[in-house]
Design an enzyme around this catalytic site. Structure first.
Site, PDB file in Angstrom:
ATOM      1  N   GLU A 164      12.591  -1.045  -5.610  1.00  0.00           N
ATOM      2  CA  GLU A 164      11.651  -2.093  -5.993  1.00  0.00           C
ATOM      3  C   GLU A 164      12.322  -3.325  -6.609  1.00  0.00           C
ATOM      4  OE1 GLU A 164       7.780   0.769  -6.909  1.00  0.00           O
ATOM      5  OE2 GLU A 164       8.696  -0.337  -8.566  1.00  0.00           O
ATOM      6  N   GLU A 360       7.639   6.712  -2.964  1.00  0.00           N
ATOM      7  CA  GLU A 360       6.911   7.014  -4.200  1.00  0.00           C
ATOM      8  C   GLU A 360       5.422   6.908  -3.928  1.00  0.00           C
ATOM      9  OE1 GLU A 360       7.830   4.780  -7.757  1.00  0.00           O
ATOM     10  OE2 GLU A 360       9.983   4.836  -7.338  1.00  0.00           O
TER      11      GLU A 360
END
Length: 457
Positions: A164, A360
């Site tokens: 991220e 995720e």
């Protein structure tokens, strides 16, 4: 019965700074999180800092046995840059021994390690030089990446560079949430560009040393959903897509920065400083696969009083609060499983159907002890329902040809979460902070074992 492809990866994700503990021990140097906690402990939930987290540094061998017990066949975690290379140059032999034993035990247990290099944990020695604002960060990271490939390449076949990257860009330089907690759009774009080039040069190093396996990057992207079909709302959606999705997905997969993004940055005087050869390197070193972290959709509308040139992203697009949303009240996040199908179609139709996996997906809930039964097991049916809904949508996408090879939850054992500490829990195992980090299985772990054994549900 929804059955997933053969050899599908069932596992969880975590990170070094959120699980390892021993953050000031065993030769590791300070990260921005260690330093920020030292400077401003009051900013952290219940003054829970990065020092101990879930103490995986000591418990990893037993944790791997627990992974096996609940059917995990893969696990994604990260290496701490500040632990492996405390000064950016000198190899910490104790760190090498720790990670080698960790990865060996994963392999021996049939749990494939997927190893990430950066999960928001900038070493303090580099932060003092400007962090990702400094061009030195690009070559420093590439050196770290090459070192990791050389030290652990015989044990790891699946690598990712960043988790991220938008988070350390936006939270650190646009929204004031993470250190250095400033709001400067121009700096944020430069930080983003240096991050992209650090990724590209790491992929280059991976290919040049002929490391085995594959290399990718993990992104938190989702198709944006506009409030309406009006031109203003659609322009906001376009700007959000360019900045939040295409800024990394396009160069990492397609080998090019979109011209429309370049034009948008020019229009607002946000063009970053670049170097000769960057464009060619981006083109030559795309990734082998993509990880997608998905929790909530991104809904946008036209900003009401935009400033030009833009001071922050809210001058280009504003968040839209969809009145029909379902919400997880503990995180304040919308629950919208349908977006995972849209992600699958996006990867298929817009990104060459590159191999990808859900890196995720999870549900954070506070005060889970409320759901503990007489035996001491947390009955987290809400987490099981969350997974079922998202897996149903993912299965739709796979059924229609999207090249998804795995599903990882956040996370395996409850972990520390930055400024939120242990407020919200995500794990298949509860971590008892008052009792030497003791692990206790939750109901969701039993369900996950059945999911993995049946390769579906």
């Amino acid at each position: 019965m929804l059955t997933f492809p053969n050899n599908f990866l069932w596992g969880s994700a975590a990170s070094a700074p959120q699980t390892e503990g021993h953050s000031l021990l065993n030769g590791k140097s300070l990260t921005t999180w260690d330093k920020w906690f030292e400077l401003n402990p009051e900013k952290f939930n219940e003054k829970q800092g990065p020092k101990d987290t879930s103490n995986v540094y000591e418990f990893y061998a037993d944790d791997i046995k627990r992974m096996k017990e609940i059917g995990m066949n893969s696990y994604r975690t990260s290496i701490s840059w500040a632990r492996l290379l405390p000064d950016g140059k000198t190899l910490n032999k104790e760190a090498v021994a720790f990670y080698r034993d960790y990865f060996e035990k994963l392999n021996e247990s049939g749990v494939k390690p997927i190893i990430n290099l950066f999960h928001f944990d900038m070493p303090w020695w580099l932060m003092e030089k400007g962090g990702w604002e400094a061009s030195e960060s690009v070559t420093a990271f590439a050196f770290y990446a090459k070192t990791a490939f050389e030290e652990f390449g015989d044990l790891v076949e699946e690598w990712t560079t960043f988790n991220e990257p938008l988070v350390h860009i936006e939270c650190g330089y646009l929204y004031g949430f993470h250190y250095p907690a400033i709001v400067d759009f121009k700096k944020a774009i430069q930080v983003g560009y240096h991050t992209l080039m650090a990724h590209v040069l790491s992929v280059k190093a991976f290919k040049e040393i002929k490391a085995k396996g594959r290399i990718g990057i993990i992104l938190n992207v989702t198709p944006t959903y506009a409030r309406s079909d009006s031109n203003e709302d659609q322009q906001a959606k376009k700007a959000a897509d360019l900045l939040v999705i295409k800024s990394f997905l396009d160069p990492c997969v397609l080998g090019t920065i979109p011209n429309e993004l370049i034009e948008l940055l020019k229009e607002h005087d946000l063009i970053p400083v670049t170097k000769t050869g960057d464009k060619e390197n981006i083109e030559m070193y795309p990734v082998d696969f993509i990880g997608i972290n998905y929790y909530q959709p991104m809904r946008v509308k036209a900003p009401e009083n935009p400033v030009k040139p833009a001071v922050t992203t809210t001058d280009l697009f504003a968040s839209y609060d969809w009145p029909d949303k379902r919400i997880n009240p503990y995180r304040g996040w919308e629950i919208y499983p349908e977006a995972l199908y849209d992600v699958a179609m996006m990867m298929k139709n817009e990104y060459h159907n590159i191999p990808w996996f859900v890196s995720e997906n999870g549900m954070g809930v506070a005060e889970e002890e409320r759901f503990m039964d007489e035996s001491g097991m947390i009955q987290d049916d809400y987490r099981i329902d969350f997974m079922k809904e998202h897996l149903t949508q993912l299965h739709r996408g796979i059924d229609e040809g999207s090249n998804c090879f795995g599903y990882h939850t956040w996370t395996f054992v409850d972990c520390w979460s930055w400024l939120n500490g242990y407020r919200n829990r995500y794990g298949f195992y509860r971590v008892d902070l008052e009792n030497n980090f003791e692990r206790t299985l939750k109901k969701s772990g039993i369900w996950f074992k059945e999911l993995s054994q049946n390769n579906g549900f």
